[in-house]
Design a protein around this motif. Structure first.
Motif, PDB file in Angstrom:
ATOM      1  N   GLN A 112      25.023 -57.172  47.889  1.00 16.83           N
ATOM      2  CA  GLN A 112      25.165 -57.055  46.407  1.00 16.83           C
ATOM      3  C   GLN A 112      26.576 -56.870  45.961  1.00 16.83           C
ATOM      4  N   VAL A 113      27.309 -56.319  46.882  1.00 18.81           N
ATOM      5  CA  VAL A 113      28.867 -55.924  46.340  1.00 18.81           C
ATOM      6  C   VAL A 113      29.829 -57.026  47.108  1.00 18.81           C
ATOM      7  N   TRP A 123      35.748 -56.040  47.994  1.00 22.23           N
ATOM      8  CA  TRP A 123      36.077 -54.610  47.213  1.00 22.23           C
ATOM      9  C   TRP A 123      35.860 -53.581  48.629  1.00 22.23           C
TER      10      TRP A 123
END
Length: 443
Positions: free
Chosen positions: A14-15, A19
């Motif tokens: 989901q990320v 990042w």
């Protein structure tokens, strides 16, 4: 639990994976730069006290290090572009660990200079440089915010002054280098392995864009073009903007050198204790972390070029205050933090992004490496100048005032550039692609 499920738990899908790369870059900057760069001021003073070497002789090692990094930067940058940041990060961390082992044996100047050269090779090959390239490939619109996360590690690196001082007191000066070599290798290798060279290799798009219908696919193609396109090195060096960017970044680098390398010697010579110096460095680093997040967002929102010009101007003003700091004038730390703190945060984040902003990311590492190589005169002269001023005057005050003026000139150099940024140059073409994806034709 199989390896695939373990990876999904550590890196949830989901990320956006970019990042995770930025976060690993922050960890790498903390341990690598905290030891090899931010800690140099502590090492400089200890070498002077334990070996009896002059500040100029010790600073010469740093100048040699900067010279070698500058000369090798175009080569290592080209290799970074070709081989990819992941492999180079692993190699860089390994070589840096070896250099620290060599520092542990530096009881005479030739060994000390050799250790500086080995460290320069490791720093040029990977570590922070590799993560910068990876972030340029994984982000376009959010590049400033991503780099602000990476440079969070730089802010945490200020704690190294206090940590290294405690380690030297507990383990001994030369023994501390052995411990640091083990720490960098054991922690740095897993962080380097987090890097993935390009999002496209894993079916992802820069900035975490979602693939969808025709118009979304056209937008995705635009994002890929911005992330992977760019000028050739030969094309970049034929633009006036390239040389103005070199001068602007060299001015900012001068401030970086005198702050990181000479803050401890300057404050010690002004009458502050090593304990106080360590505490203030840690406090500065803690305050710098939210500032970097803020300037990253501001750069993405209002323009990274404008943010850089403001940053170097504030840095120069801050160095003026720092030149006169003493136990009797401790209150000068307040305007220093308010000006230099914001300026330094802006310089650190924006200087990583500007080469890609001007010339694209296709040959980012090679172009940035060439920019670094052209900064060799500044990187070599500034440490020697600082050492010479101290050896002849007994303090660093005049040297800081001179560097403050040089730093402010960086804003003028970048302001003279009239070249549009890469994202502006490609916007008309990519807008036409997007309209074509919507079934429209370009006017």
């Amino acid at each position: 639990m199989n390896l695939t499920k373990l990876k999904e738990r550590v890196f949830p899908r989901q990320v956006f994976y970019g990042w995770y790369i930025a976060t690993a870059g922050a960890g790498t900057n903390f341990i690598v730069l905290g030891i090899t760069f931010f800690g140099f001021g502590v090492f400089l003073e200890e070498f002077r006290l334990t070996s009896g070497w002059s500040v100029t002789a010790i600073a010469l090692g740093y100048s040699i290090q900067m010279l070698q990094q500058g000369l090798l930067a175009p080569v290592t940058g080209h290799i970074l572009d070709r081989v990819g940041p992941r492999k180079m990060a692993v190699a860089g961390v390994t070589i840096i660990s070896l250099s620290l082992l060599l520092f542990s044996q530096a009881t005479i100047l030739p060994i000390y200079y050799a250790a500086c050269m080995v460290m320069a090779l490791g720093q040029g090959m990977g570590g922070p440089n590799a993560f910068s390239l990876a972030v340029m490939r994984w982000f376009v619109r959010k590049r400033g915010r991503a780099m602000s996360i990476v440079t969070t590690g730089n802010g945490l690196g200020y704690f190294s002054t206090m940590i290294l001082a405690a380690m030297i007191a507990g383990f001994g000066f030369h023994e501390t280098f052995v411990v640091l070599a083990v720490v960098i290798f054991v922690v740095g290798i897993p962080l380097a392995l987090v890097i993935r060279d390009r999002p496209e290799n894993f079916g992802l798009l820069p900035d975490g864009e979602i693939q969808g219908g025709d118009s979304q696919s056209a937008a995705a193609q635009a994002g890929r073009s911005r992330a992977t396109g760019g000028l050739e090195v030969g094309e970049a060096v034929r633009t006036p903007a390239f040389y103005l960017l070199v001068l602007a970044m060299a001015a900012g680098a001068a401030a970086q050198i005198v702050w990181i390398v000479f803050q401890v010697p300057h404050l010690r010579s002004a009458g502050f204790s090593l304990g106080f110096v360590g505490i203030q460095a840690a406090a500065y680093g803690m305050a710098a972390i939210p500032l970097r997040w803020a300037v990253g967002w501001l750069g993405d929102t209002f323009g990274r070029k404008k943010m850089y010009m403001l940053a170097v101007s504030l840095e120069g003003i801050g160095l003026f205050f720092f030149a006169f700091v003493s136990p009797d004038r401790w209150w000068l730390f307040i305007p220093f933090y308010l000006t230099f703190g914001i300026g330094h945060a802006g310089w650190l984040v924006m200087s990583q992004s500007l080469p890609a902003d001007f010339f694209g990311s296709k040959h980012f590492a090679a172009i940035r490496g060439l920019i670094i190589s052209l900064q060799i005169p500044v990187s070599m002269v500034v440490p020697l100048f600082m050492g010479f001023v101290f050896d002849t005057r007994g303090n660093y005050q005049l040297a800081y005032l001179v560097i403050a003026c040089i730093t402010v000139s960086g804003a003028l150099c970048l302001g003279l550039s009239r070249r549009p940024l890469w994202i502006q140059m490609t916007a008309p073409k990519l807008a036409a692609v997007a309209r074509a994806g919507d079934g429209k034709t370009a006017p």
